[in-house]
Design a protein around this motif. Structure first.
Motif, short mmCIF file in Angstrom:
data_model
loop_
_atom_site.label_atom_id
_atom_site.label_comp_id
_atom_site.label_asym_id
_atom_site.label_seq_id
_atom_site.Cartn_x
_atom_site.Cartn_y
_atom_site.Cartn_z
N LYS A 46 -11.72 135.28 51.06
CA LYS A 46 -10.30 135.06 51.06
C LYS A 46 -10.07 133.22 51.22
O LYS A 46 -11.51 132.96 51.65
CB LYS A 46 -9.47 135.39 51.96
N ASP A 54 -3.48 137.13 47.71
CA ASP A 54 -3.38 138.66 47.18
C ASP A 54 -4.65 138.83 46.73
O ASP A 54 -5.07 140.24 46.53
CB ASP A 54 -2.32 138.72 45.84
N LYS A 87 -5.93 138.97 44.31
CA LYS A 87 -6.30 139.57 42.77
C LYS A 87 -6.83 138.52 41.59
O LYS A 87 -7.27 139.14 40.60
CB LYS A 87 -4.86 140.05 42.05
N ASN A 98 -7.65 142.72 39.30
CA ASN A 98 -6.37 143.04 40.09
C ASN A 98 -6.76 144.36 41.04
O ASN A 98 -5.62 144.61 41.89
CB ASN A 98 -5.32 143.51 38.92
#
Lengths: 113, 114
Positions: free
Chosen positions: A52, A67, A69, A25
């Motif tokens: 990514k 995101d 996370k 996170n």
């Protein structure tokens, strides 16, 4: 240093696809995500690394949502020899960087016949 | 690809003696090396970071006088377990980071102190 959370263990059968998810996170902008495999009494072995979206190599795929996370290691059609512990590491390690590889508990994958 | 050679792969020593473990980067120069310890069914625990030509940085709780680390060249780091005791029995793993490369791990050393 981004902390990672993975399932402690997973079971699968030969020929199935296995997906192991890692939560991170508080990943930083410069952090990459790297997965390692470790067999008993051996050092960890690099599997795949990504920043990514999706990365694929000859042994696995790595899916990273926008995101960043979390990330998911996907092993297609596992065999008995894929039984091992899998570690997710997060840090600025794509091309050297300055982070120290720190291991969480990892996920123990057992592949059954 | 980047290869890290670690020797010995296993060693048995008597309590009170010292043991040296070598970690070599075979095809690249390693400016930084890491030493880990792993107990059965547990994850790798970082012991120390060694930088070529300077003193090692030890993690909290790791005795620097007991676990001597020397990184005298860009291809060799050594870990010496001094006055070993049975509780030092463990699996020791080194890792190397070269300039512009990721991280490569040695095959590990199984130390048994009897």
């Amino acid at each position: 240093l981004a902390k990672t959370t993975q399932p402690i263990s997973m079971d699968s059968y030969e020929g199935q696809e296995v997906n192991i998810t890692c939560s991170h996170n508080n990943i930083a902008t410069n952090d990459y995500i790297t997965w390692y495999q470790q067999f008993p009494s051996q050092g960890p072995r690099f599997i795949i690394q990504g920043y990514k979206t999706k990365v694929t190599n000859e042994v696995a795929s790595l899916f990273i949502p926008a995101d960043r996370k979390s990330s998911t290691l996907s092993l297609p059609r596992v065999s008995l020899s894929d039984t091992a512990v899998y570690y997710c590491l997060v840090g600025d390690g794509a091309s050297g960087g300055s982070y120290i590889p720190t291991f969480g508990r990892g996920t123990s994958l057992i592949v059954h016949p | 690809g980047a290869v890290v050679s670690q020797h010995p792969s296993r060693v048995i020593c008597k309590s009170g003696t010292s043991v040296k473990i070598e970690c070599r980067s075979l095809d690249f120069q390693a400016t930084t090396m890491f030493w880990y310890r792993q107990f059965p069914k547990q994850s790798l625990m970082l012991m120390a970071t060694s930088n070529e030509g300077s003193k090692a940085t030890y993690e909290q709780g790791v005795e620097k006088d007991k676990f001597l680390i020397n990184h005298a060249s860009l291809t060799l780091s050594t870990l010496t377990v001094t006055s070993a005791h049975p509780e030092d029995s463990s699996f020791y793993i080194c890792s190397a980071r070269g300039t512009g490369r990721g991280y490569t791990f040695g095959s590990g050393t199984r130390l048994t102190v009897v």
